[in-house]
Design an enzyme around this catalytic site. Structure first.
Site, PDB file in Angstrom:
ATOM      1  CE1 TYR A 236      -1.607  -2.022   0.860  1.00  0.00           C
ATOM      2  CE2 TYR A 236      -2.751  -3.915   1.751  1.00  0.00           C
ATOM      3  CZ  TYR A 236      -1.739  -3.392   0.983  1.00  0.00           C
ATOM      4  OH  TYR A 236      -0.877  -4.234   0.333  1.00  0.00           O
TER       5      TYR A 236
ATOM      6  NE  ARG B  94      -1.546  -3.470  -9.311  1.00  0.00           N
ATOM      7  CZ  ARG B  94      -0.479  -4.260  -9.517  1.00  0.00           C
ATOM      8  NH1 ARG B  94      -0.439  -5.038 -10.576  1.00  0.00           N
ATOM      9  NH2 ARG B  94       0.528  -4.274  -8.677  1.00  0.00           N
TER      10      ARG B  94
END
Length: 334
Positions: free
Chosen positions: A58, A213
């Site tokens: 990430y 999301r």
């Protein structure tokens, strides 16, 4: 709000009923404010959240360093309560591209060494490969994590986005605490085969994407402009007619939420919480106000009539579009 606890399977640690997924603080959802990200992690710890989830890829290590910074600045008692779950194995390039997954035992040891350094910790609480490496048997990858457990560098073994057969093979190799996988009102693929398998084997579920999301958060609008670096700009569920169809599902859900006097996000998270004590939802809040809203789901009680209404508003398979672009779907077993 009273923070409850749950256990990650029969071999895993006891964690807070909600976990904090930190990915969006570093990657894939546009710019994030570093100071606000750290403040959000601190607010989560103060509220009793214990599970912090990240991946070494990430932001190419940015997210691990961010969590490390937040933990160092947190009061000692809060720092000690934090349990960090790390995904590894995704291969990146300097341009931010993706080039597969590496589950070789030597790679597992290498990834772990760097994660320990970036996080500034002496052990990782839950360690898992992000996606199955098709060239390496899961037994070899899990076996390498088991060696890290024996050495004290890892406490618990996890899995991520794998199917029932792989789960069984992994669990036969070493004790597995939980499976991290997408699960929400509009992503219910685990219910047919994967969830029965994990329950049979005593493996917990760490559910990510509980708000899809942001799609079913109640905050996303059809006219929202997404930047080039935002994953949702390529996600099938956020495109054209798919998006319009999916937002209609959100409006149906909003009517139920309003009748309960709660937000859409809260009812969507509460639905995941209602699916079983073996499921720990990860909320991807990047700001303190969104975290506060998500934590409010813990106070939402869904009666049988509420669950029936939710199922009618958003039945299984109702979403339009796959949850990932085709190239990424190819790496999923579920």
């Amino acid at each position: 709000m009273t923070m409850r606890t749950r256990t990650l399977g029969t071999t895993g640690p006891q964690v807070s009923a909600l976990g904090l997924g930190c990915m969006g603080m570093s990657a894939l959802y546009g710019e994030a404010d570093r100071a606000e990200s750290v403040a959000t992690i601190h607010a989560a710890l103060e509220a009793g959240v214990t599970l912090l989830d990240t991946g070494d890829f990430y932001g190419m290590g940015h997210n691990e360093m961010l969590i490390g910074e937040a933990l160092r600045a947190a009061p000692a008692a809060r720092r000690e309560q934090a349990l960090v779950s790390v995904k590894f194995g995704a291969l990146r390039d300097p341009d931010g591209g993706w080039s597969g997954y590496d589950g070789r035992p030597a790679a597992v040891q290498n990834f772990a060494a760097y994660s320990l350094q970036r996080l500034g910790v002496d052990h990782i609480d839950v360690y898992r490969i992000a996606r199955l490496d098709p060239d390496v048997p899961i037994e070899e990858t899990v076996g390498a994590i088991a060696e890290l457990v024996e050495k004290g560098y890892v406490r618990h073994i996890g899995l991520s986005e794998v199917g029932a057969e792989t789960i069984r093979r992994a669990a036969a190799t070493a004790p597995v605490s939980d499976l991290q996988i997408e699960y929400s009102l509009i992503s219910r693929g685990i219910e047919e085969e994967i969830l029965p398998t994990t329950r049979e084997l005593g493996i917990g579920i760490t559910a990510y994407g509980v708000l899809s999301r942001g799609l079913i958060s109640g905050h996303f609008t059809a006219d929202r402009q997404l930047g080039a670096g935002d994953f949702r700009a390529m996600s099938p569920r956020f495109q054209g007619d798919n998006l319009r169809h999916n937002l209609n599902l959100v409006e149906a859900l909003r009517k139920i939420a309003e009748q309960k006097g709660v937000s859409v996000a809260q009812i969507a998270i509460a639905w995941v919480l209602s699916r079983g004590e073996d499921i720990v939802p990860l909320v991807g809040a990047r700001r303190r106000d969104r975290l506060t809203e998500a934590l409010g789901a813990l106070d939402v009680t869904l009666e049988a009539a509420d669950l029936t209404a939710i199922e009618e508003a958003v039945p299984p398979g109702a979403a339009a579009g796959d949850r990932y672009p085709a190239a990424q779907m190819a790496h999923l077993e579920s």
